[in-house]
Design an enzyme around this catalytic site. Sequence first.
Site, PDB file in Angstrom:
ATOM      1  N   GLY A 134      -6.639   0.032   5.720  1.00 53.22           N
ATOM      2  CA  GLY A 134      -6.426  -0.797   4.541  1.00 53.22           C
ATOM      3  C   GLY A 134      -7.487  -1.862   4.353  1.00 53.22           C
ATOM      4  O   GLY A 134      -7.220  -2.890   3.757  1.00 53.22           O
TER       5      GLY A 134
ATOM      6  N   LYS B  87     -20.805   7.281   6.835  1.00 52.15           N
ATOM      7  CA  LYS B  87     -21.674   7.078   5.675  1.00 52.15           C
ATOM      8  C   LYS B  87     -20.913   6.234   4.661  1.00 52.15           C
ATOM      9  O   LYS B  87     -19.718   6.452   4.441  1.00 52.15           O
ATOM     10  CB  LYS B  87     -22.000   8.459   5.085  1.00 52.15           C
ATOM     11  CG  LYS B  87     -22.802   8.430   3.809  1.00 52.15           C
ATOM     12  CD  LYS B  87     -24.274   8.529   4.094  1.00 52.15           C
ATOM     13  CE  LYS B  87     -25.086   8.293   2.832  1.00 52.15           C
ATOM     14  NZ  LYS B  87     -26.419   7.756   3.143  1.00 52.15           N
TER      15      LYS B  87
ATOM     16  N   ILE C 150     -19.860   5.315   1.054  1.00 51.79           N
ATOM     17  CA  ILE C 150     -19.788   5.967  -0.263  1.00 51.79           C
ATOM     18  C   ILE C 150     -19.821   4.875  -1.333  1.00 51.79           C
ATOM     19  O   ILE C 150     -18.969   3.985  -1.324  1.00 51.79           O
ATOM     20  CB  ILE C 150     -18.479   6.789  -0.408  1.00 51.79           C
ATOM     21  CG1 ILE C 150     -18.254   7.691   0.805  1.00 51.79           C
ATOM     22  CG2 ILE C 150     -18.427   7.524  -1.743  1.00 51.79           C
ATOM     23  CD1 ILE C 150     -18.903   9.023   0.765  1.00 51.79           C
TER      24      ILE C 150
ATOM     25  N   LYS D  50      -3.722  -3.511  -4.032  1.00 54.97           N
ATOM     26  CA  LYS D  50      -3.638  -2.749  -5.275  1.00 54.97           C
ATOM     27  C   LYS D  50      -2.998  -3.613  -6.354  1.00 54.97           C
ATOM     28  O   LYS D  50      -2.133  -4.444  -6.060  1.00 54.97           O
ATOM     29  CB  LYS D  50      -2.805  -1.480  -5.058  1.00 54.97           C
ATOM     30  CG  LYS D  50      -3.490  -0.501  -4.110  1.00 54.97           C
ATOM     31  CD  LYS D  50      -2.584   0.649  -3.722  1.00 54.97           C
ATOM     32  CE  LYS D  50      -3.264   1.474  -2.625  1.00 54.97           C
ATOM     33  NZ  LYS D  50      -2.292   2.273  -1.854  1.00 54.97           N
TER      34      LYS D  50
ATOM     35  N   GLU E  34      -4.464   9.621   1.827  1.00 54.34           N
ATOM     36  CA  GLU E  34      -5.442   8.884   1.012  1.00 54.34           C
ATOM     37  C   GLU E  34      -6.784   9.591   1.057  1.00 54.34           C
ATOM     38  O   GLU E  34      -7.276   9.919   2.139  1.00 54.34           O
ATOM     39  CB  GLU E  34      -5.692   7.494   1.610  1.00 54.34           C
ATOM     40  CG  GLU E  34      -4.636   6.470   1.354  1.00 54.34           C
ATOM     41  CD  GLU E  34      -5.036   5.111   1.946  1.00 54.34           C
ATOM     42  OE1 GLU E  34      -4.128   4.316   2.155  1.00 54.34           O
ATOM     43  OE2 GLU E  34      -6.232   4.874   2.223  1.00 54.34           O
TER      44      GLU E  34
ATOM     45  N   ARG F  51       4.701   6.205   5.432  1.00 53.58           N
ATOM     46  CA  ARG F  51       5.833   5.437   4.887  1.00 53.58           C
ATOM     47  C   ARG F  51       5.973   5.750   3.401  1.00 53.58           C
ATOM     48  O   ARG F  51       5.105   6.389   2.815  1.00 53.58           O
ATOM     49  CB  ARG F  51       5.537   3.938   5.025  1.00 53.58           C
ATOM     50  CG  ARG F  51       4.254   3.567   4.281  1.00 53.58           C
ATOM     51  CD  ARG F  51       4.026   2.087   4.109  1.00 53.58           C
ATOM     52  NE  ARG F  51       2.950   1.837   3.166  1.00 53.58           N
ATOM     53  CZ  ARG F  51       1.660   1.837   3.465  1.00 53.58           C
ATOM     54  NH1 ARG F  51       1.260   2.081   4.706  1.00 53.58           N
ATOM     55  NH2 ARG F  51       0.758   1.607   2.524  1.00 53.58           N
TER      56      ARG F  51
ATOM     57  N   VAL G  90       4.540   1.317  -2.092  1.00 47.84           N
ATOM     58  CA  VAL G  90       4.903   0.455  -3.222  1.00 47.84           C
ATOM     59  C   VAL G  90       4.841   1.246  -4.532  1.00 47.84           C
ATOM     60  O   VAL G  90       5.740   1.162  -5.371  1.00 47.84           O
ATOM     61  CB  VAL G  90       3.942  -0.766  -3.301  1.00 47.84           C
ATOM     62  CG1 VAL G  90       4.222  -1.600  -4.548  1.00 47.84           C
ATOM     63  CG2 VAL G  90       4.031  -1.624  -2.047  1.00 47.84           C
TER      64      VAL G  90
HETATM   65  C1  MV4 Z   1     -15.036   3.227   2.659  1.00 53.19           C
HETATM   66  C2  MV4 Z   1     -15.747   2.852   1.513  1.00 53.19           C
HETATM   67  C3  MV4 Z   1     -16.972   3.437   1.301  1.00 53.19           C
HETATM   68  N1  MV4 Z   1     -17.454   4.341   2.193  1.00 53.19           N
HETATM   69  N2  MV4 Z   1     -15.574   4.128   3.502  1.00 53.19           N
HETATM   70  C4  MV4 Z   1     -11.358   0.215   2.053  1.00 53.19           C
HETATM   71  C5  MV4 Z   1      -9.952   0.382   2.539  1.00 53.19           C
HETATM   72  C6  MV4 Z   1      -9.989   1.380   3.633  1.00 53.19           C
HETATM   73  N3  MV4 Z   1      -8.923   2.309   3.472  1.00 53.19           N
HETATM   74  C7  MV4 Z   1     -11.322   2.015   3.516  1.00 53.19           C
HETATM   75  N4  MV4 Z   1     -12.055   1.365   2.482  1.00 53.19           N
HETATM   76  C8  MV4 Z   1     -13.273   1.818   2.098  1.00 53.19           C
HETATM   77  N5  MV4 Z   1     -13.843   2.730   2.927  1.00 53.19           N
HETATM   78  C9  MV4 Z   1     -16.743   4.649   3.261  1.00 53.19           C
HETATM   79  N6  MV4 Z   1     -17.253   5.528   4.132  1.00 53.19           N
HETATM   80  C10 MV4 Z   1     -15.182   1.919   0.641  1.00 53.19           C
HETATM   81  C11 MV4 Z   1     -13.939   1.392   0.931  1.00 53.19           C
HETATM   82  C12 MV4 Z   1     -13.411   0.428  -0.004  1.00 53.19           C
HETATM   83  C13 MV4 Z   1     -12.281   0.704  -0.760  1.00 53.19           C
HETATM   84  C14 MV4 Z   1     -11.577   1.891  -0.618  1.00 53.19           C
HETATM   85  C15 MV4 Z   1     -10.447   2.139  -1.344  1.00 53.19           C
HETATM   86  C16 MV4 Z   1     -10.011   1.199  -2.259  1.00 53.19           C
HETATM   87  C17 MV4 Z   1     -10.677   0.010  -2.428  1.00 53.19           C
HETATM   88  C18 MV4 Z   1     -11.816  -0.260  -1.679  1.00 53.19           C
HETATM   89  C19 MV4 Z   1     -12.490  -1.456  -1.856  1.00 53.19           C
HETATM   90  C20 MV4 Z   1     -13.606  -1.715  -1.106  1.00 53.19           C
HETATM   91  C21 MV4 Z   1     -14.057  -0.781  -0.181  1.00 53.19           C
END
Ligand code: MV4
Length: 453
Positions: free
Chosen positions: A164, A201, A203, A237, A275, A292, A295
Amino acid sequence: MFQKILIANRGEIAIRIIRACRELNIASVAIYSEADRNSLHVKYADEAICVGPAHSNRSYLDIPNILSAAVISGADAIHPGYGYLSERADFAEICESHGLTFIGPTADQIEKMGNKSLAKKTMAAAGLPVIPGSDGPVTSVDELVMIADEIGYPVIIKASAGGGGKGMRLVHNHAQLVQAFQLAQAEAEASFGNADVYLEKFIENPRHIEVQILADNYGNVVHLGERECSLQRRHQKILEESPSPIVDEKLRKKMGAMAVKGAKHVDYRNAGTIEFLVDEESNFYFMEMNTRIQVEHPVTEAVYGIDLIKEQIRLAAGDELGYEQKDIIAYGHAIECRINAEDPENGFLPSPGMITKFHAPGGLGVRWDSFVYSGQEITPFYDSMFGKLICWGIDRNEAIERSIGALEELEIEGIKTNKEFHLWILQHDEFRRGNYSTNFIEREIAKQKIVKK
Ligand code: MV4
């Protein structure tokens, strides 16, 4: 079927679960803290037991007190809701060892998916696409440098015990790598008592899209499409929708099949969410599994016409799913606005206080899930979310227009809320076009001052 369920939670989700119990003719037991004495979940449940003072550690997270309440009331199952004890393997385990059914997956599954690098490894082994990076935790600086050079910059370092968004670190080039790794390890150790970190990496401009699954105890698994959850601020969120504006039937089939495959691989039980991170070319990658109810589950309920909480209860009691993937049909579009007691014009600072006047919206396709009433105090002890507005429409445009109308009907006086912020999002061109990534909110907040009507 169960005779009596104890609900180990508070607020809107406690009420949501009480409503499901009522329809299933199951008695409900609420627990509450001293600060929640006058809460609606206490009033709506068939019985209610005070489990401690306001501070969550001494009430909603106090396992001995909650178990005592369950045993004293004669409950035969516990629903944990979301947050609190919902993803604590030790709690699931201790419920079962006291003869109480934990309404959720097994302790083993919670533990496995709770460790994010192990979850990724497990899902990769199941055949799900994962983001290129280390295979499990990084064990040495040599390995770190080798993998980063191979996948190319930017890279991201994540804590295995995080999730998260907790314990993440973005690294732009080789010069920053080793120090970021060491800091991330130290931070992970301090925050989670586990120094393991993994590398992947980075994204750019990703979308967060998650697939709802349901599994019975006999290996039957179905998916209920996706939820678009990219509208977030600081990993919280704000607004979710189903279906995602960028997922077509072909992609839905692929993501759904992968989610089901992953769940089957771990013999998953009950409701769960896979996810995915989706890149700008619509490639999707497994990120995390939430073990779980979430929300945002109501947007899926609205589109698929399935009561996810009743399904959780039924499945935990050992019922068979009773339907197949082909029986699950999406109809229309749903949007959820999370209504928080906070001040968007003041850095989204929490805004607790007394709700002096309140009126809930209504009408066709409008659902208001909340625990508030006129004269209710929003205390500073818990999450600032006090209600969820879920609007269904025949298509995305109708769901948006209905959400705007319902928000305008929603009247709350006495505290600050993010209602106007939602109206701003719903009227934003980029949102209207369905063209938004996880960077949308922070970028737009930086760009322009919110215009109050
Ligand atoms: C990432 C990413 C970009 N590249 N992983 C944020 C929450 C966690 N579940 C993982 N997250 C991210 N992982 C890679 N390899 C960007 C995020 C991220 C993000 C992901 C989902 C929803 C909102 C976000 C906000 C900032 C960064």
